[in-house]
Motif scaffolding. Structure first.
Motif, PDB file in Angstrom:
ATOM      1  N   ASP A 137       0.829  -1.211   0.000  1.00 51.18           N
ATOM      2  CA  ASP A 137       0.000   0.000   0.000  1.00 51.18           C
ATOM      3  C   ASP A 137       0.862   1.260   0.000  1.00 51.18           C
ATOM      4  OD1 ASP A 137      -2.434   1.316  -0.114  1.00 51.18           O
ATOM      5  OD2 ASP A 137      -2.640   1.447   2.063  1.00 51.18           O
ATOM      6  N   VAL A 138       1.896   1.244  -0.838  1.00 51.53           N
ATOM      7  CA  VAL A 138       2.806   2.385  -0.992  1.00 51.53           C
ATOM      8  C   VAL A 138       2.522   3.010  -2.362  1.00 51.53           C
ATOM      9  CG1 VAL A 138       5.210   3.126  -1.159  1.00 51.53           C
ATOM     10  CG2 VAL A 138       4.555   1.342   0.475  1.00 51.53           C
ATOM     11  N   PRO A 139       1.898   4.166  -2.425  1.00 48.40           N
ATOM     12  CA  PRO A 139       1.505   4.724  -3.730  1.00 48.40           C
ATOM     13  C   PRO A 139       2.675   5.227  -4.558  1.00 48.40           C
ATOM     14  CG  PRO A 139       0.940   6.243  -1.964  1.00 48.40           C
ATOM     15  CD  PRO A 139       1.393   4.978  -1.303  1.00 48.40           C
ATOM     16  N   THR A 140       3.696   5.817  -3.898  1.00 49.61           N
ATOM     17  CA  THR A 140       4.849   6.346  -4.620  1.00 49.61           C
ATOM     18  C   THR A 140       6.115   6.052  -3.830  1.00 49.61           C
ATOM     19  OG1 THR A 140       4.752   8.523  -3.556  1.00 49.61           O
ATOM     20  CG2 THR A 140       3.490   8.226  -5.604  1.00 49.61           C
ATOM     21  N   ALA A 141       7.231   6.003  -4.539  1.00 50.25           N
ATOM     22  CA  ALA A 141       8.518   5.784  -3.888  1.00 50.25           C
ATOM     23  C   ALA A 141       9.619   6.370  -4.750  1.00 50.25           C
ATOM     24  CB  ALA A 141       8.766   4.288  -3.674  1.00 50.25           C
ATOM     25  N   SER A 142      10.684   6.792  -4.111  1.00 50.16           N
ATOM     26  CA  SER A 142      11.930   7.012  -4.834  1.00 50.16           C
ATOM     27  C   SER A 142      12.552   5.642  -5.047  1.00 50.16           C
ATOM     28  CB  SER A 142      12.869   7.917  -4.035  1.00 50.16           C
ATOM     29  OG  SER A 142      12.338   9.218  -3.937  1.00 50.16           O
ATOM     30  N   VAL A 143      13.146   5.429  -6.219  1.00 50.40           N
ATOM     31  CA  VAL A 143      13.658   4.116  -6.583  1.00 50.40           C
ATOM     32  C   VAL A 143      15.145   4.224  -6.896  1.00 50.40           C
ATOM     33  CG1 VAL A 143      13.404   2.128  -8.115  1.00 50.40           C
ATOM     34  CG2 VAL A 143      11.394   3.495  -7.493  1.00 50.40           C
ATOM     35  N   ARG A 203       8.919   9.014  -7.475  1.00 45.51           N
ATOM     36  CA  ARG A 203       9.191  10.418  -7.189  1.00 45.51           C
ATOM     37  C   ARG A 203      10.564  10.834  -7.697  1.00 45.51           C
ATOM     38  NH1 ARG A 203       7.243   8.880  -2.221  1.00 45.51           N
ATOM     39  NH2 ARG A 203       9.363   8.931  -1.412  1.00 45.51           N
ATOM     40  N   ARG A 204      11.569  10.019  -7.407  1.00 41.74           N
ATOM     41  CA  ARG A 204      12.930  10.320  -7.813  1.00 41.74           C
ATOM     42  C   ARG A 204      13.598   8.996  -8.161  1.00 41.74           C
ATOM     43  NH1 ARG A 204      13.240  15.338  -6.762  1.00 41.74           N
ATOM     44  NH2 ARG A 204      15.445  15.615  -7.191  1.00 41.74           N
ATOM     45  N   LEU A 205      14.566   9.032  -9.085  1.00 42.18           N
ATOM     46  CA  LEU A 205      15.212   7.827  -9.602  1.00 42.18           C
ATOM     47  C   LEU A 205      16.722   7.961  -9.470  1.00 42.18           C
ATOM     48  CD1 LEU A 205      14.986   5.132 -11.282  1.00 42.18           C
ATOM     49  CD2 LEU A 205      15.224   6.583 -13.319  1.00 42.18           C
ATOM     50  N   VAL A 206      17.360   6.934  -8.907  1.00 35.61           N
ATOM     51  CA  VAL A 206      18.813   6.888  -8.813  1.00 35.61           C
ATOM     52  C   VAL A 206      19.289   5.601  -9.484  1.00 35.61           C
ATOM     53  CG1 VAL A 206      20.833   6.923  -7.306  1.00 35.61           C
ATOM     54  CG2 VAL A 206      18.748   8.134  -6.611  1.00 35.61           C
TER      55      VAL A 206
END
Length: 285
Positions: A85-91, A113-116
């Motif tokens: 139930d995590v809608p968004t994440a930095s990956v 949200r952000r990508l590394v």
């Protein structure tokens, strides 16, 4: 920290879960498990919920018979976020974890949200010509032959994986407890088969990456981090297709950045991810 398994995309994904705040999803490579991130997780977990899964077929995640292409690994990651139930994440992805992280951001930008991305190539995208001038690294071909590498290496996992761990840290090696964990995770023909199936699926992943780039640009704010041997190759691949790209080359660092130079990587990541929290970053322009 909690460690548990989650049913997602038809398999059971083992994940370490710690902290509270905006989510950060960490995707490891070969020959690693989620413990690759052991030294940087405490820094990230101060202000974020950190999710560090074992990739399909690796560590404590299901030894699946297929689905090792980058596109399906991206689906694994999205299904894990759904299950939690995590809608968004930095990956954040390194090595084999970078292509699925990239495809998740390309296919589902509203979820990332952000990508590394670190120390990897993105299929056959332009920009890697100099790096591949002498051909790909020798083990890519060895791992890609169906059934060969696992037959040859079963019983010699410690010696073989140890070579990658030593070379990837410029001869320093990794902490003994992490080294033993990695070797145990890859021990046995079936565990090795799953590891090498990631390599056998790379041509499919390269096609998926090319298709995604043909269909649109990378709109998610991205950070490309290089060391040795990939260097700035990943940044060269990303620069023509990314709307918002920051790059950083870690000096005096081997391929396994999270274990070779966590002292550099931890502040890099926290600074880039701080934009989630403050709207300002400590990263140099």
């Amino acid at each position: 920290m909690r460690e548990y398994r989650v049913e997602a995309n038809g398999i059971k994904i083992a994940v370490a879960d710690v902290g509270e705040g905006p989510a950060v999803l960490l995707l490891h490579g070969f020959p690693h498990t989620w413990r690759l991130w052991s030294a940087v997780i405490p820094h990230l977990a101060r202000d974020h919920r950190v999710l560090a899964p074992d990739l399909r077929g690796l560590g404590a995640t299901t030894r699946a018979t297929g689905g090792y292409d980058a596109g399906n690994l991206a689906a694994d990651a999205e299904a894990l976020l759904d299950a939690l139930d995590v809608p968004t994440a930095s990956v954040v992805g390194i090595d084999a974890g970078a292509p699925p992280a990239f495809l998740l951001a390309m296919r589902r930008p509203e979820r990332v949200r952000r990508l590394v991305l670190m120390e990897s190539l993105l299929g056959r995208l332009p920009g890697a010509e100099a790096f591949l001038d002498g051909g790909p690294p020798w083990w890519f071909g060895f791992h890609a032959v169906p059934g060969l590498a696992e037959t040859v290496l079963a019983g010699h996992e410690a010696e073989y994986l140890g070579w990658f761990l030593d070379v990837g840290t410029r001869g320093h090696g990794v902490p003994p407890e992490i080294r033993e964990h990695f070797i145990a995770a890859y021990r046995g023909r079936e565990s090795l088969r799953c590891a090498f199936d990631h390599y056998r699926a790379m041509p499919a992943g390269a096609t998926q990456i090319a298709d995604a780039v043909a269909a649109g640009r990378l709109t998610v704010p991205a950070l490309a981090i290089g060391a040795h041997p990939v260097g700035d190759t990943l940044a060269r691949q990303l620069r023509p297709i990314a709307d918002d790209l920051t790059t950083h080359l870690v000096q005096d660092c081997g391929h396994i950045i999270p274990l070779d130079r966590p002292d550099v990587l931890a502040p890099l990541l926290t600074s880039f991810l701080d934009l989630d929290l403050t709207g300002a970053s400590r990263l140099a322009p």
